[in-house]
Scaffold this motif. Structure first.
Motif, short mmCIF file in Angstrom:
data_model
loop_
_atom_site.label_atom_id
_atom_site.label_comp_id
_atom_site.label_asym_id
_atom_site.label_seq_id
_atom_site.Cartn_x
_atom_site.Cartn_y
_atom_site.Cartn_z
N LEU A 138 0.83 -1.21 0.00
CA LEU A 138 0.00 0.00 0.00
C LEU A 138 0.86 1.26 0.00
CD1 LEU A 138 -2.85 -1.04 2.48
CD2 LEU A 138 -3.03 -0.72 0.00
N GLU A 139 1.97 1.23 0.74
CA GLU A 139 2.87 2.39 0.74
C GLU A 139 3.47 2.60 -0.64
OE1 GLU A 139 5.58 1.48 3.93
OE2 GLU A 139 4.33 2.51 5.41
N ALA A 140 3.85 1.51 -1.31
CA ALA A 140 4.41 1.62 -2.66
C ALA A 140 3.36 2.17 -3.62
CB ALA A 140 4.90 0.26 -3.14
N GLU A 141 2.12 1.70 -3.51
CA GLU A 141 1.03 2.20 -4.37
C GLU A 141 0.78 3.69 -4.10
OE1 GLU A 141 -3.69 1.25 -5.24
OE2 GLU A 141 -2.48 -0.21 -4.15
N ARG A 142 0.79 4.07 -2.83
CA ARG A 142 0.61 5.48 -2.49
C ARG A 142 1.70 6.33 -3.10
NH1 ARG A 142 2.43 6.80 3.22
NH2 ARG A 142 4.35 6.60 2.04
N ASP A 143 2.94 5.87 -3.00
CA ASP A 143 4.06 6.63 -3.56
C ASP A 143 3.93 6.76 -5.08
OD1 ASP A 143 5.07 6.86 -1.01
OD2 ASP A 143 6.57 5.26 -1.24
N THR A 144 3.47 5.71 -5.75
CA THR A 144 3.28 5.75 -7.21
C THR A 144 2.20 6.76 -7.58
OG1 THR A 144 3.90 3.42 -7.35
CG2 THR A 144 2.73 4.34 -9.25
N ILE A 145 1.09 6.72 -6.86
CA ILE A 145 -0.02 7.66 -7.15
C ILE A 145 0.43 9.09 -6.89
CG2 ILE A 145 -2.31 8.39 -6.39
CD1 ILE A 145 -2.93 5.40 -5.92
N TYR A 146 1.16 9.29 -5.81
CA TYR A 146 1.65 10.63 -5.47
C TYR A 146 2.57 11.15 -6.57
CZ TYR A 146 3.79 14.43 -2.85
OH TYR A 146 4.25 15.66 -2.44
N ALA A 147 3.47 10.29 -7.04
CA ALA A 147 4.38 10.70 -8.12
C ALA A 147 3.60 11.05 -9.38
CB ALA A 147 5.39 9.59 -8.39
N GLU A 148 2.54 10.31 -9.69
CA GLU A 148 1.73 10.58 -10.89
C GLU A 148 1.01 11.92 -10.75
OE1 GLU A 148 0.22 9.91 -14.64
OE2 GLU A 148 1.78 8.83 -13.60
N VAL A 149 0.48 12.19 -9.55
CA VAL A 149 -0.21 13.46 -9.32
C VAL A 149 0.77 14.62 -9.47
CG1 VAL A 149 -1.33 14.88 -7.53
CG2 VAL A 149 -2.04 12.51 -7.88
N VAL A 150 1.95 14.47 -8.93
CA VAL A 150 2.96 15.53 -9.04
C VAL A 150 3.34 15.74 -10.51
CG1 VAL A 150 5.37 16.10 -8.52
CG2 VAL A 150 3.86 15.27 -6.72
N ARG A 151 3.47 14.66 -11.27
CA ARG A 151 3.84 14.77 -12.68
C ARG A 151 2.76 15.51 -13.46
NH1 ARG A 151 2.68 12.62 -17.26
NH2 ARG A 151 1.36 10.97 -16.47
N ILE A 152 1.52 15.20 -13.18
CA ILE A 152 0.42 15.85 -13.89
C ILE A 152 0.36 17.34 -13.53
CG2 ILE A 152 -2.10 15.99 -14.10
CD1 ILE A 152 -2.13 12.93 -13.85
N MET A 191 2.72 19.24 -12.42
CA MET A 191 3.93 19.95 -12.82
C MET A 191 4.22 19.81 -14.33
SD MET A 191 4.69 21.24 -10.11
CE MET A 191 6.22 21.65 -9.39
N GLY A 192 3.24 19.31 -15.07
CA GLY A 192 3.43 19.09 -16.49
C GLY A 192 3.78 20.38 -17.25
N PRO A 193 3.80 20.30 -18.59
CA PRO A 193 4.19 21.49 -19.36
C PRO A 193 3.18 22.63 -19.13
CG PRO A 193 3.39 19.75 -20.81
CD PRO A 193 3.43 19.22 -19.42
N PRO A 194 3.69 23.84 -19.12
CA PRO A 194 2.78 24.97 -18.89
C PRO A 194 1.77 25.12 -20.03
CG PRO A 194 4.97 25.74 -19.45
CD PRO A 194 5.03 24.26 -19.37
N CYS A 195 0.63 25.52 -19.63
CA CYS A 195 -0.44 25.73 -20.61
C CYS A 195 -0.23 27.09 -21.30
CB CYS A 195 -1.81 25.71 -19.94
SG CYS A 195 -2.22 24.12 -19.24
N VAL A 196 -0.44 27.11 -22.60
CA VAL A 196 -0.30 28.35 -23.37
C VAL A 196 -1.70 28.84 -23.71
CG1 VAL A 196 0.62 29.38 -25.47
CG2 VAL A 196 1.83 27.51 -24.33
N LEU A 197 -1.93 30.08 -23.42
CA LEU A 197 -3.25 30.65 -23.71
C LEU A 197 -3.24 31.20 -25.16
CD1 LEU A 197 -3.92 32.54 -20.39
CD2 LEU A 197 -4.98 30.45 -21.16
N VAL A 198 -4.20 30.82 -25.90
CA VAL A 198 -4.30 31.30 -27.27
C VAL A 198 -5.37 32.38 -27.32
CG1 VAL A 198 -4.81 30.64 -29.63
CG2 VAL A 198 -3.72 29.02 -28.06
N GLN A 199 -5.07 33.46 -27.91
CA GLN A 199 -6.04 34.54 -28.00
C GLN A 199 -6.63 34.66 -29.31
OE1 GLN A 199 -4.41 38.14 -26.67
NE2 GLN A 199 -4.64 37.48 -24.63
#
Length: 140
Positions: A116-130, A132-140
């Motif tokens: 369960l701790e390993a699964e928690r760490d995996t989910i946490y890493a995925e949330v952080v990756r999402i 912290m992903g590439p910045p969104c560019v606003l199109v006008q």
């Protein structure tokens, strides 16, 4: 009275020899205590106390009923002791088995916690990756 004194003198001499041979003072103290008690009784006008010696005690034989009673008690005590030892051994065996079961259960639970701790760490890493992903560019 003369023979009593002679017997007392003999006992005192034996106590002295025993004391010298063993290096212990107890035989002398016992004889001295007997003399003191006898002299006090005689001084108070009481009769002389006749002590039962070990020789007299040994020569008295127990009746067969008394011997049988003693044997029954010994046998009863042996049975009770064996029963007690068996009960304690059984309790110890039960506790040992319970301990082994609980140790296995603890190991299983520790494995589950680790997964369960390993699964928690995996989910946490995925949330952080999402997040912290590439910045969104606003199109006008």
């Amino acid at each position: 009275m003369w023979s009593s004194n002679t017997a007392e003198d003999l006992r005192f001499q034996q106590a002295v020899l025993t004391s010298l041979r063993t290096g212990e003072i107890m035989p002398l103290l016992k004889e001295e205590l007997k003399y003191c008690i006898q002299s006090r009784r005689l001084y108070e006008g009481k009769t002389e106390l006749v002590l039962e010696t070990e020789e007299n005690h040994k020569t008295q034989e127990l009746r067969t009923e008394e011997l049988e009673k003693i044997d029954r008690r010994k046998e009863q005590n042996r049975r009770a002791s064996a029963k007690f030892r068996n009960r304690k051994k059984s309790e110890l065996d039960d506790l040992t088995k319970t301990c082994e079961v609980l140790q296995r259960k603890n190991a299983e639970l520790q494995d589950i916690v680790a997964k369960l701790e390993a699964e928690r760490d995996t989910i946490y890493a995925e949330v952080v990756r999402i997040l912290m992903g590439p910045p969104c560019v606003l199109v006008q």
